[in-house]
Design an enzyme around this catalytic site. Structure first.
Site, PDB file in Angstrom:
ATOM      1  N   LYS A  12      50.716  -5.391  -2.897  1.00 17.14           N
ATOM      2  CA  LYS A  12      49.579  -6.209  -3.340  1.00 17.14           C
ATOM      3  C   LYS A  12      49.235  -7.299  -2.317  1.00 17.14           C
ATOM      4  O   LYS A  12      50.009  -7.578  -1.396  1.00 17.14           O
ATOM      5  CB  LYS A  12      49.918  -6.831  -4.703  1.00 17.14           C
ATOM      6  CG  LYS A  12      50.037  -5.803  -5.846  1.00 17.14           C
ATOM      7  CD  LYS A  12      50.231  -6.523  -7.187  1.00 17.14           C
ATOM      8  CE  LYS A  12      50.306  -5.553  -8.345  1.00 17.14           C
ATOM      9  NZ  LYS A  12      50.428  -6.275  -9.647  1.00 17.14           N
ATOM     10  N   TYR A  52      42.217  -0.559 -12.848  1.00 14.84           N
ATOM     11  CA  TYR A  52      42.977  -1.224 -13.915  1.00 14.84           C
ATOM     12  C   TYR A  52      42.279  -1.146 -15.275  1.00 14.84           C
ATOM     13  O   TYR A  52      42.550  -1.965 -16.151  1.00 14.84           O
ATOM     14  CB  TYR A  52      43.195  -2.695 -13.548  1.00 14.84           C
ATOM     15  CG  TYR A  52      44.445  -2.984 -12.731  1.00 14.84           C
ATOM     16  CD1 TYR A  52      45.702  -2.500 -13.112  1.00 14.84           C
ATOM     17  CD2 TYR A  52      44.381  -3.793 -11.595  1.00 14.84           C
ATOM     18  CE1 TYR A  52      46.844  -2.792 -12.378  1.00 14.84           C
ATOM     19  CE2 TYR A  52      45.524  -4.095 -10.849  1.00 14.84           C
ATOM     20  CZ  TYR A  52      46.752  -3.583 -11.258  1.00 14.84           C
ATOM     21  OH  TYR A  52      47.886  -3.889 -10.542  1.00 14.84           O
ATOM     22  N   PHE A  60      44.062 -11.136 -19.131  1.00 18.18           N
ATOM     23  CA  PHE A  60      44.254 -11.333 -17.696  1.00 18.18           C
ATOM     24  C   PHE A  60      43.449 -10.344 -16.838  1.00 18.18           C
ATOM     25  O   PHE A  60      43.552 -10.375 -15.613  1.00 18.18           O
ATOM     26  CB  PHE A  60      45.753 -11.250 -17.345  1.00 18.18           C
ATOM     27  CG  PHE A  60      46.441  -9.964 -17.752  1.00 18.18           C
ATOM     28  CD1 PHE A  60      46.375  -8.827 -16.958  1.00 18.18           C
ATOM     29  CD2 PHE A  60      47.166  -9.890 -18.938  1.00 18.18           C
ATOM     30  CE1 PHE A  60      47.013  -7.649 -17.333  1.00 18.18           C
ATOM     31  CE2 PHE A  60      47.805  -8.709 -19.327  1.00 18.18           C
ATOM     32  CZ  PHE A  60      47.722  -7.586 -18.513  1.00 18.18           C
ATOM     33  N   ARG A  88      59.829   2.355 -10.717  1.00 20.11           N
ATOM     34  CA  ARG A  88      59.742   1.271 -11.700  1.00 20.11           C
ATOM     35  C   ARG A  88      61.047   0.456 -11.723  1.00 20.11           C
ATOM     36  O   ARG A  88      61.027  -0.769 -11.820  1.00 20.11           O
ATOM     37  CB  ARG A  88      59.446   1.823 -13.105  1.00 20.11           C
ATOM     38  CG  ARG A  88      58.098   2.521 -13.261  1.00 20.11           C
ATOM     39  CD  ARG A  88      56.912   1.606 -13.180  1.00 20.11           C
ATOM     40  NE  ARG A  88      56.951   0.524 -14.136  1.00 20.11           N
ATOM     41  CZ  ARG A  88      55.907  -0.284 -14.386  1.00 20.11           C
ATOM     42  NH1 ARG A  88      54.740  -0.099 -13.746  1.00 20.11           N
ATOM     43  NH2 ARG A  88      55.996  -1.263 -15.240  1.00 20.11           N
ATOM     44  N   THR A  94      57.837  -6.909 -14.669  1.00 17.06           N
ATOM     45  CA  THR A  94      56.506  -7.377 -14.264  1.00 17.06           C
ATOM     46  C   THR A  94      56.541  -8.843 -13.831  1.00 17.06           C
ATOM     47  O   THR A  94      55.888  -9.224 -12.860  1.00 17.06           O
ATOM     48  CB  THR A  94      55.532  -7.195 -15.452  1.00 17.06           C
ATOM     49  OG1 THR A  94      55.565  -5.826 -15.868  1.00 17.06           O
ATOM     50  CG2 THR A  94      54.115  -7.582 -15.061  1.00 17.06           C
ATOM     51  N   ARG A 105      60.425  -7.059  -7.021  1.00 18.79           N
ATOM     52  CA  ARG A 105      59.707  -8.221  -7.565  1.00 18.79           C
ATOM     53  C   ARG A 105      60.581  -9.468  -7.559  1.00 18.79           C
ATOM     54  O   ARG A 105      60.082 -10.577  -7.372  1.00 18.79           O
ATOM     55  CB  ARG A 105      59.159  -7.883  -8.959  1.00 18.79           C
ATOM     56  CG  ARG A 105      57.900  -6.995  -8.852  1.00 18.79           C
ATOM     57  CD  ARG A 105      57.506  -6.375 -10.137  1.00 18.79           C
ATOM     58  NE  ARG A 105      56.132  -5.861 -10.102  1.00 18.79           N
ATOM     59  CZ  ARG A 105      55.592  -5.135 -11.076  1.00 18.79           C
ATOM     60  NH1 ARG A 105      56.292  -4.838 -12.150  1.00 18.79           N
ATOM     61  NH2 ARG A 105      54.348  -4.715 -10.981  1.00 18.79           N
ATOM     62  N   ASN A 115      52.909 -10.449  -8.054  1.00 18.05           N
ATOM     63  CA  ASN A 115      54.239  -9.839  -8.153  1.00 18.05           C
ATOM     64  C   ASN A 115      54.469  -8.748  -7.107  1.00 18.05           C
ATOM     65  O   ASN A 115      55.336  -7.900  -7.266  1.00 18.05           O
ATOM     66  CB  ASN A 115      54.518  -9.374  -9.578  1.00 18.05           C
ATOM     67  CG  ASN A 115      53.516  -8.349 -10.068  1.00 18.05           C
ATOM     68  OD1 ASN A 115      52.653  -7.912  -9.316  1.00 18.05           O
ATOM     69  ND2 ASN A 115      53.621  -7.969 -11.324  1.00 18.05           N
ATOM     70  N   HIS A 118      52.754  -2.743  -7.090  1.00 16.58           N
ATOM     71  CA  HIS A 118      52.344  -1.946  -8.246  1.00 16.58           C
ATOM     72  C   HIS A 118      53.058  -0.612  -8.175  1.00 16.58           C
ATOM     73  O   HIS A 118      53.265  -0.081  -7.079  1.00 16.58           O
ATOM     74  CB  HIS A 118      50.829  -1.689  -8.219  1.00 16.58           C
ATOM     75  CG  HIS A 118      50.400  -0.595  -9.176  1.00 16.58           C
ATOM     76  ND1 HIS A 118      50.133  -0.838 -10.501  1.00 16.58           N
ATOM     77  CD2 HIS A 118      50.262   0.747  -9.003  1.00 16.58           C
ATOM     78  CE1 HIS A 118      49.835   0.314 -11.096  1.00 16.58           C
ATOM     79  NE2 HIS A 118      49.894   1.291 -10.203  1.00 16.58           N
ATOM     80  N   GLU A 129      46.235   7.962 -10.329  1.00 17.58           N
ATOM     81  CA  GLU A 129      46.189   6.864  -9.354  1.00 17.58           C
ATOM     82  C   GLU A 129      46.219   7.380  -7.915  1.00 17.58           C
ATOM     83  O   GLU A 129      45.565   6.818  -7.034  1.00 17.58           O
ATOM     84  CB  GLU A 129      47.357   5.902  -9.612  1.00 17.58           C
ATOM     85  CG  GLU A 129      47.202   5.161 -10.939  1.00 17.58           C
ATOM     86  CD  GLU A 129      48.336   4.180 -11.236  1.00 17.58           C
ATOM     87  OE1 GLU A 129      48.264   3.511 -12.277  1.00 17.58           O
ATOM     88  OE2 GLU A 129      49.282   4.067 -10.425  1.00 17.58           O
TER      89      GLU A 129
HETATM   90  O1  CDP Z   1      52.519  -3.850 -13.098  1.00 17.05           O
HETATM   91  P1  CDP Z   1      53.211  -3.525 -14.403  1.00 17.05           P
HETATM   92  O2  CDP Z   1      53.020  -2.099 -14.819  1.00 17.05           O
HETATM   93  O3  CDP Z   1      54.656  -3.956 -14.408  1.00 17.05           O
HETATM   94  O4  CDP Z   1      52.533  -4.460 -15.521  1.00 17.05           O
HETATM   95  P2  CDP Z   1      51.220  -4.209 -16.423  1.00 17.05           P
HETATM   96  O5  CDP Z   1      51.544  -4.653 -17.794  1.00 17.05           O
HETATM   97  O6  CDP Z   1      50.688  -2.816 -16.239  1.00 17.05           O
HETATM   98  O7  CDP Z   1      50.172  -5.254 -15.827  1.00 17.05           O
HETATM   99  C1  CDP Z   1      49.475  -4.971 -14.631  1.00 17.05           C
HETATM  100  C2  CDP Z   1      49.507  -6.221 -13.773  1.00 17.05           C
HETATM  101  O8  CDP Z   1      48.790  -7.251 -14.431  1.00 17.05           O
HETATM  102  C3  CDP Z   1      50.888  -6.804 -13.534  1.00 17.05           C
HETATM  103  O9  CDP Z   1      51.574  -6.210 -12.449  1.00 17.05           O
HETATM  104  C4  CDP Z   1      50.580  -8.255 -13.261  1.00 17.05           C
HETATM  105  O10 CDP Z   1      50.265  -8.455 -11.894  1.00 17.05           O
HETATM  106  C5  CDP Z   1      49.339  -8.514 -14.094  1.00 17.05           C
HETATM  107  N1  CDP Z   1      49.666  -9.260 -15.313  1.00 17.05           N
HETATM  108  C6  CDP Z   1      49.318 -10.600 -15.398  1.00 17.05           C
HETATM  109  O11 CDP Z   1      48.737 -11.139 -14.451  1.00 17.05           O
HETATM  110  N2  CDP Z   1      49.620 -11.317 -16.516  1.00 17.05           N
HETATM  111  C7  CDP Z   1      50.244 -10.727 -17.561  1.00 17.05           C
HETATM  112  N3  CDP Z   1      50.535 -11.440 -18.642  1.00 17.05           N
HETATM  113  C8  CDP Z   1      50.603  -9.376 -17.489  1.00 17.05           C
HETATM  114  C9  CDP Z   1      50.307  -8.660 -16.348  1.00 17.05           C
HETATM  115 MG    MG Z   2      51.305  -1.052 -15.354  1.00 14.04          MG
END
Ligand code: CDP
Ligand code: MG
Length: 136
Positions: A12, A52, A60, A88, A94, A105, A115, A118, A129
């Site tokens: 990222k 996304y 968010f 993962r 996350t 991370r 973070n 992705h 994707e």
């Molecule tokens: O990336 P990951 O699959 O772990 O998390 P996600 O739930 O799919 O969320 C996508 C991205 O949104 C995360 O990697 C974070 O960068 C962002 N995010 C955020 O900014 N604030 C949150 N409360 C949850 C996610």
């Molecule tokens: Mg995700």
């Protein structure tokens, strides 16, 4: 051996900005992933919104799409056995403050939004994707 999978990884903007992509790639290689294809690009906000879209109802979402389109990213196709779940695990939680020691991370992430990486969350989404970034 079966179960060879591909998954999409994104370094990222926060990590590319700190020039961490080569170090992050080293983590993938050391953990048994092959990097099948990679490119450094910058995407538009509308492309980020498409990528996304599963999160479009989340509070968010707007900030997330602004962020992913805010600077260069490195997108990669990773391959190994059980690539999706193993990536993962390598990425960690996350929220970097909740991620286990040794995870990407934990090592590189700055905050839940910045973070650093992705990774696709299922084999099905990995295909979608990978096509999003690498279908010509
Ligand atoms: O990336 P990951 O699959 O772990 O998390 P996600 O739930 O799919 O969320 C996508 C991205 O949104 C995360 O990697 C974070 O960068 C962002 N995010 C955020 O900014 N604030 C949150 N409360 C949850 C996610
Ligand atoms: Mg995700």
């Amino acid at each position: 051996m079966s179960n060879i999978e591909r998954t999409l990884s994104i370094v990222k903007p926060d990590a590319v900005e700190r020039n961490l992509q080569e170090e992050i790639k080293k983590n993938f290689i050391e953990n048994g992933f092959s990097i099948i294809n990679e490119k450094k690009i910058q995407i538009s906000k509308s492309e980020a919104e498409e990528f996304y879209k599963v999160h479009q109802s989340k509070p968010f979402y707007g900030e997330l799409c602004n962020y992913l389109s805010s600077g260069p990213i490195v997108v990669m196709i990773l391959e190994k056995q059980n690539a999706v779940i193993d990536n993962r695990k390598l990425m960690g939680a996350t929220d970097p403050s909740k991620a286990d020691e040794g995870t990407l991370r934990k090592k590189y992430g700055i905050s839940i939004d910045k973070n650093s990486v992705h990774g696709s969350d299922s084999v099905e989404n990995a295909k979608i994707e990978i096509d999003f970034f690498f279908s010509s």
